[in-house]
Design a protein around this motif. Structure first.
Motif, short mmCIF file in Angstrom:
data_model
loop_
_atom_site.label_atom_id
_atom_site.label_comp_id
_atom_site.label_asym_id
_atom_site.label_seq_id
_atom_site.Cartn_x
_atom_site.Cartn_y
_atom_site.Cartn_z
N THR A 17 0.83 -1.21 0.00
CA THR A 17 0.00 0.00 0.00
C THR A 17 0.86 1.25 0.00
OG1 THR A 17 -1.81 -1.12 1.15
CG2 THR A 17 -1.71 1.28 1.34
N VAL A 18 0.46 2.22 -0.78
CA VAL A 18 1.20 3.48 -0.86
C VAL A 18 0.22 4.64 -0.77
CG1 VAL A 18 1.12 3.54 -3.40
CG2 VAL A 18 2.91 4.80 -2.17
N ARG A 19 0.67 5.69 -0.11
CA ARG A 19 -0.13 6.91 0.02
C ARG A 19 0.61 8.05 -0.64
NH1 ARG A 19 -2.60 8.24 5.81
NH2 ARG A 19 -3.75 6.38 5.19
N ASP A 59 -10.80 -0.36 -7.78
CA ASP A 59 -11.16 0.04 -6.42
C ASP A 59 -9.97 -0.02 -5.46
OD1 ASP A 59 -12.96 -3.04 -5.54
OD2 ASP A 59 -10.88 -2.67 -6.11
N ARG A 60 -8.81 -0.37 -5.93
CA ARG A 60 -7.62 -0.27 -5.08
C ARG A 60 -7.20 1.20 -4.89
NH1 ARG A 60 -5.61 -2.64 -9.79
NH2 ARG A 60 -4.13 -1.38 -10.99
N PHE A 61 -7.78 2.10 -5.69
CA PHE A 61 -7.55 3.53 -5.54
C PHE A 61 -8.61 4.11 -4.60
CE2 PHE A 61 -4.32 4.65 -8.69
CZ PHE A 61 -4.30 3.52 -9.50
N LEU A 72 -4.10 10.21 -1.83
CA LEU A 72 -4.56 9.18 -2.76
C LEU A 72 -3.84 7.90 -2.32
CD1 LEU A 72 -6.03 8.42 -5.46
CD2 LEU A 72 -3.82 8.81 -6.56
N THR A 73 -4.61 6.88 -1.97
CA THR A 73 -4.04 5.64 -1.49
C THR A 73 -4.27 4.54 -2.51
OG1 THR A 73 -4.41 6.27 0.82
CG2 THR A 73 -4.08 3.93 0.37
N ILE A 74 -3.22 3.78 -2.77
CA ILE A 74 -3.32 2.61 -3.64
C ILE A 74 -3.05 1.40 -2.76
CG2 ILE A 74 -2.55 1.48 -5.74
CD1 ILE A 74 -1.40 4.17 -6.66
N THR A 75 -4.07 0.57 -2.60
CA THR A 75 -3.98 -0.60 -1.74
C THR A 75 -3.71 -1.83 -2.60
OG1 THR A 75 -5.53 0.41 -0.19
CG2 THR A 75 -5.15 -1.97 0.03
N GLY A 76 -2.52 -2.37 -2.49
CA GLY A 76 -2.13 -3.48 -3.35
C GLY A 76 -1.66 -2.97 -4.70
N ALA A 77 -0.59 -2.18 -4.68
CA ALA A 77 -0.11 -1.54 -5.90
C ALA A 77 0.31 -2.58 -6.95
CB ALA A 77 1.05 -0.62 -5.59
#
Lengths: 109, 123
Positions: A17-19, A59-61, A72-77
């Protein structure tokens, strides 16, 4: 005029995950919009409003905001998420203008 | 399908003039504020100008005020940017973009972008 500040570069391991953050006074009044731009391509809208994704955006965004900072978070980039990301907002100072952040280059390791 | 197709970008000398065009299709052009955004190759996005859906209200970034004029033609579903007194720092890829919210001047959410047209200001 108002400014939006973004970290120039962020990296994330595949699947993690990245923010990506965006900071500015105008964000106290407006949720920013977020755009993804890959090399040689036009930007595409990935997030707007409080936490709204256009059709076709995975929906990972997700989006969030608190005070003068939005994320903006990407969960499971995924590898295909590697790109430049920009936030923008309406300038709430004396100017009637749109303002963009400087952009964040996301590297997926 | 919404399409925005820019044209008019060329190499021009400093002090010269140029008009960019953006042909819109696939949506009710009359209902949306339209924008120009530029990007120096390898650099970030910079908003340039907007025009409201009626064509009555226009705003500009400070660096182009008095030199650039945005306009639109509803009979042709087209957006324009007249660029005068061009400077080397105006060199960029110019995108036209559609506002997401209809009939809203301050909509900064751009749901569709063209592919851009390259303006090079050089002697």
């Amino acid at each position: 005029s108002s400014e939006l500040t973004q970290d120039p570069a962020v990296s994330v391991a595949l699947g993690q995950t990245v923010r990506i953050t965006c900071q500015g006074d105008s964000l106290r009044r407006n949720y920013p919009s977020w755009y993804q731009q890959k090399p040689g391509q036009a930007p595409i809208l990935v997030m707007y409003g409080k936490n709204s994704r256009p059709s076709g955006i995975p929906d990972r965004f997700s989006g969030s905001s608190s005070g003068n900072t939005a994320s903006l978070t990407i969960t499971g980039a995924q590898a295909e998420d590697e790109a430049d990301f920009y936030c923008n907002s309406w300038d709430n100072s004396d100017n009637n203008a749109v303002v963009f952040g400087g952009g964040t280059k996301l590297t997926v390791l | 399908e919404v399409q925005l197709v820019e044209s008019g970008g060329v190499v021009v000398q400093p002090g010269g003039s140029l008009r960019l065009s953006c042909a819109a299709s696939g949506f009710t052009f009359d209902d949306y504020t339209m924008h120009w955004v530029r990007q120096v190759p390898g650099k970030g996005l910079e908003w340039v100008s907007l025009i409201d859906w009626n064509g009555r209200i226009t705003y500009y970034v400070d660096s182009v005020k008095g030199r650039f004029t945005i306009s639109r033609d509803h009979s042709k579903d087209s957006l324009y940017l007249q660029m005068n007194s061009l400077r080397t720092e105006d060199t960029a890829l110019y995108y036209c973009a559609k506002a997401y919210h209809s009939q809203t001047i301050s909509s900064f959410t751009f749901d569709y972008w063209g592919l851009g047209t390259l303006v090079t200001v050089s002697s």
